[in-house]
Design a protein around this motif. Structure first.
Motif, short mmCIF file in Angstrom:
data_model
loop_
_atom_site.label_atom_id
_atom_site.label_comp_id
_atom_site.label_asym_id
_atom_site.label_seq_id
_atom_site.Cartn_x
_atom_site.Cartn_y
_atom_site.Cartn_z
N THR A 92 0.84 -1.20 0.00
CA THR A 92 0.00 0.00 0.00
C THR A 92 0.87 1.25 0.00
N VAL A 93 0.38 2.27 -0.67
CA VAL A 93 1.11 3.52 -0.79
C VAL A 93 1.12 4.24 0.56
N LEU A 94 2.32 4.58 1.03
CA LEU A 94 2.48 5.34 2.27
C LEU A 94 2.64 6.83 2.02
N GLU A 95 3.33 7.17 0.92
CA GLU A 95 3.69 8.58 0.68
C GLU A 95 3.97 8.75 -0.81
N THR A 96 3.63 9.92 -1.32
CA THR A 96 3.92 10.22 -2.73
C THR A 96 4.70 11.52 -2.85
N GLY A 97 5.52 11.58 -3.87
CA GLY A 97 6.23 12.81 -4.17
C GLY A 97 5.28 13.85 -4.75
N ALA A 98 5.74 15.08 -4.80
CA ALA A 98 4.91 16.21 -5.23
C ALA A 98 4.37 16.07 -6.65
N ASP A 99 5.08 15.40 -7.55
CA ASP A 99 4.66 15.28 -8.95
C ASP A 99 3.92 13.99 -9.27
N VAL A 100 3.61 13.18 -8.28
CA VAL A 100 2.95 11.89 -8.50
C VAL A 100 1.45 12.10 -8.68
N SER A 101 0.92 11.56 -9.78
CA SER A 101 -0.51 11.68 -10.03
C SER A 101 -1.18 10.33 -10.28
N SER A 102 -0.40 9.27 -10.43
CA SER A 102 -0.95 7.96 -10.79
C SER A 102 -1.50 7.17 -9.61
N VAL A 103 -1.01 7.44 -8.39
CA VAL A 103 -1.48 6.74 -7.19
C VAL A 103 -1.55 7.74 -6.05
N LYS A 104 -2.27 7.33 -4.99
CA LYS A 104 -2.38 8.20 -3.80
C LYS A 104 -2.18 7.35 -2.55
N GLU A 105 -1.98 8.01 -1.43
CA GLU A 105 -1.80 7.32 -0.16
C GLU A 105 -2.96 6.36 0.09
N GLY A 106 -2.61 5.13 0.49
CA GLY A 106 -3.62 4.12 0.77
C GLY A 106 -3.94 3.21 -0.39
N ASP A 107 -3.55 3.56 -1.61
CA ASP A 107 -3.82 2.70 -2.77
C ASP A 107 -3.08 1.38 -2.63
N ARG A 108 -3.73 0.30 -3.05
CA ARG A 108 -3.11 -1.02 -3.14
C ARG A 108 -2.39 -1.09 -4.48
N VAL A 109 -1.12 -1.48 -4.47
CA VAL A 109 -0.32 -1.44 -5.69
C VAL A 109 0.57 -2.67 -5.83
N ILE A 110 0.98 -2.92 -7.08
CA ILE A 110 2.08 -3.83 -7.37
C ILE A 110 3.15 -3.00 -8.05
N GLY A 111 4.38 -3.47 -7.97
CA GLY A 111 5.44 -2.69 -8.58
C GLY A 111 6.67 -3.51 -8.88
N VAL A 112 7.52 -2.90 -9.68
CA VAL A 112 8.84 -3.43 -10.01
C VAL A 112 9.84 -2.48 -9.39
N SER A 113 10.75 -3.04 -8.59
CA SER A 113 11.64 -2.18 -7.82
C SER A 113 13.10 -2.27 -8.20
N GLY A 114 13.46 -3.07 -9.16
CA GLY A 114 14.88 -3.27 -9.40
C GLY A 114 15.42 -4.15 -8.31
N PHE A 115 16.03 -3.58 -7.31
CA PHE A 115 16.55 -4.36 -6.19
C PHE A 115 16.25 -3.66 -4.88
N ASN A 116 15.04 -3.72 -4.39
CA ASN A 116 14.78 -3.23 -3.03
C ASN A 116 13.42 -3.65 -2.49
N GLY A 117 12.82 -4.69 -3.04
CA GLY A 117 11.49 -5.11 -2.62
C GLY A 117 11.43 -5.92 -1.35
N MET A 118 12.53 -6.55 -0.94
CA MET A 118 12.52 -7.38 0.27
C MET A 118 12.77 -6.51 1.50
N ALA A 119 11.81 -5.66 1.78
CA ALA A 119 11.92 -4.72 2.88
C ALA A 119 10.53 -4.34 3.35
N GLU A 120 10.46 -3.72 4.51
CA GLU A 120 9.16 -3.23 5.00
C GLU A 120 8.64 -2.10 4.12
#
Length: 171
Positions: A92-120
């Motif tokens: 779930t989205v915790l925080e968005t940058g100022a220019d983010v328009s595709s998702v908002k806080e609380g949205d359920r999402v999937i993503g591709v992270s390169g190398f950093n997904g195994m984290a809280e």
């Protein structure tokens, strides 16, 4: 098929704290500090999100062959040590940058992270996130970006399957 790293499979201490609650400016992540060695759970300092980035609370992370290869130093990309593996995740989205328009806080999402997904938590560019419909579980959704994409690539580009074509039987 990809395995899933999820909160239910982590030590109880991981479950007693949610990212952002009582943990100040740190979160826990699985770190590869030495190739071909077990991952270590470490506290990692938070960084601010940039204008086009999104901070996600990770609920599930796919564990793929590529993750194994990168932790062995055998993947085509070789991130500097230490790094956090995990190429695909859901949460779930915790925080968005100022220019983010595709998702908002609380949205359920999937993503591709390169190398950093195994984290809280992980921070990714908004272009690598997709909203998950309520009917789809976050556990099932976690393996869609890489695992499903790899299967589609194999079927369409390597096996050259076409709609309506029969799959060969391997009996």
């Amino acid at each position: 098929m990809a395995a899933l790293l999820c909160r239910r499979s982590l030590p109880r201490t991981w479950l007693c704290r949610r990212a952002g609650q009582g943990c100040g400016r740190h979160y826990r992540a699985a770190l590869c500090a030495e190739l071909k060695q077990p991952l270590a759970i470490e506290e990692v300092a938070r960084r601010p999100v940039r204008p086009h980035e999104v901070r996600v609370e990770v609920h599930f992370c796919g564990v793929n062959f590529a993750d194994i290869l990168v932790c062995r130093g055998q993947y085509q990309e070789k991130p500097p040590l230490p790094f956090t593996p995990g190429m695909e995740f859901s949460g779930t989205v915790l925080e968005t940058g100022a220019d983010v328009s595709s998702v908002k806080e609380g949205d359920r999402v999937i993503g591709v992270s390169g190398f950093n997904g195994m984290a809280e938590e992980c921070i990714v560019d908004q272009k690598t996130l997709w909203r998950v419909p309520e009917k789809v579980s976050l556990q099932e959704a976690a393996v869609l970006p890489v695992s499903y994409g790899t299967a589609i690539l194999a079927l369409e580009h390597r096996a050259h399957t076409q709609p309506g074509s029969m799959m060969p039987s391997f009996t």
